[in-house]
Scaffold this active site. Sequence first.
Site, short mmCIF file in Angstrom:
data_model
loop_
_atom_site.label_atom_id
_atom_site.label_comp_id
_atom_site.label_asym_id
_atom_site.label_seq_id
_atom_site.Cartn_x
_atom_site.Cartn_y
_atom_site.Cartn_z
N ASP A 297 0.86 -1.19 0.00
CA ASP A 297 0.00 0.00 0.00
C ASP A 297 0.89 1.23 0.00
O ASP A 297 1.56 1.52 0.98
CB ASP A 297 -0.92 0.00 1.22
CG ASP A 297 -2.03 1.04 1.14
OD1 ASP A 297 -1.89 2.00 0.35
OD2 ASP A 297 -3.03 0.90 1.87
N ARG A 299 -0.20 4.36 -0.46
CA ARG A 299 -0.96 5.57 -0.18
C ARG A 299 -0.40 6.33 1.02
O ARG A 299 0.18 5.74 1.93
CB ARG A 299 -2.43 5.23 0.08
CG ARG A 299 -3.18 4.77 -1.15
CD ARG A 299 -4.59 4.36 -0.82
NE ARG A 299 -4.61 3.16 0.02
CZ ARG A 299 -5.74 2.55 0.39
NH1 ARG A 299 -6.91 3.05 0.04
NH2 ARG A 299 -5.68 1.46 1.14
#
EC number: 3.5.4.25
Length: 398
Positions: A297, A299
Amino acid sequence: MNTPTHTHPHPFGSTATIRCERAAAELRTGRPVLLIDAHTRRHAVMALDSMTAQSFTTFANAVGNTHYLFLTPARSNVLGLEAPQGARIPLATLSYDSLVKLAYLRQPTHPTTWVPGDIMDAAATEITRLALLLPAIVAAPLTHHTEHAFADCQTLDLTDLDTAAAGASTTEYELVTRTPVPLRDLGMSEFIVFRGGIAQRDQVAILIGQPDLSSAVPVRVHSSCLTGDLFGSLKCDCGDQLRHGLATLKALGGGVLLYLDQEGRGNGIAAKIRAYGYQHVGLDTIDADAQLGFGPDERRYTGAVMMLRALGITRIQLLSNNPTKVERLRAAGIIVEQRIPVIGQITEQNEYYLRTKVSRAGHDLDIDALIMTSQRPQDPSETVDGETVKSIPKTGHA
């Protein structure tokens, strides 16, 4: 040589953030960038994602075949290399086609010669992230014999990346505009556009109803998903989470949805669609991203935190199935008083994806229980293009 200047005698002088953005733009257009470390070492770097066979040959000739391929720890692990700092693979004897296979092919020939990456490679990878390019780098150390070929290239001091990253966590986002927008089934909302961060991307906050900003405000932090949000893809539950999240905000008396420009878990739309290709041959969503060099991930939630603060919100009820998102927001100073599940639909196409999010990303969903409690006679609303959809209750506990 275009050495960066750190003192600005005029009001339009360059800043660390601007120099990072320029470097990202250069990589995205297929041009080299020169990186300089604290010891004044110079490396020329290019993003493989924006290279061609011709530019690869030109680069190799310019650096005297001292170039190498840098692969991230995620991609190195795919190749069976124990390289927590990533791996540098010499390229003097490799063709462009062989290089591409080594960087992206699902089952390439494993390299026999490599050395660990260093701070230069980590910096180059960060710039490709800013440019939304795949994180595979072609680079070479420069000498006074080879640096003349790069005299017109953008130069970036590694301290600029550190300065820009530090500033990103403290720089306020600018509120650009806000206006009422009527939404189907939701009534009047207010769209608020912010601008900030590296690349100065626009981010959107959607105010639903009239939430009490002095209490814990219901908030959904939603990363954009073109395929799911707009086109109704059955491969994920993003579109359902968006629509059900908005409905939940209304049911709770109002709240805020932050719509972040973080397609494909921060990897960009091109990387996301490429990863879909690996999913078609059996890889799960995390392993598919690893094939391309990405972590589970990528983000970041700095923008979300800045937007909440700009709206005067410090206490929230977070609509999410992701405990990690709670941890990241709390670490940034947001008080998360409660996490409220956001339940979508399970389809034959997205069940494996959802199970992967539970087993490998820690999402809080009891998928088997949700399937068992949703069995009922099929009606026309439960089919999409002829495919049976298993509906999950829109309320309840995950």
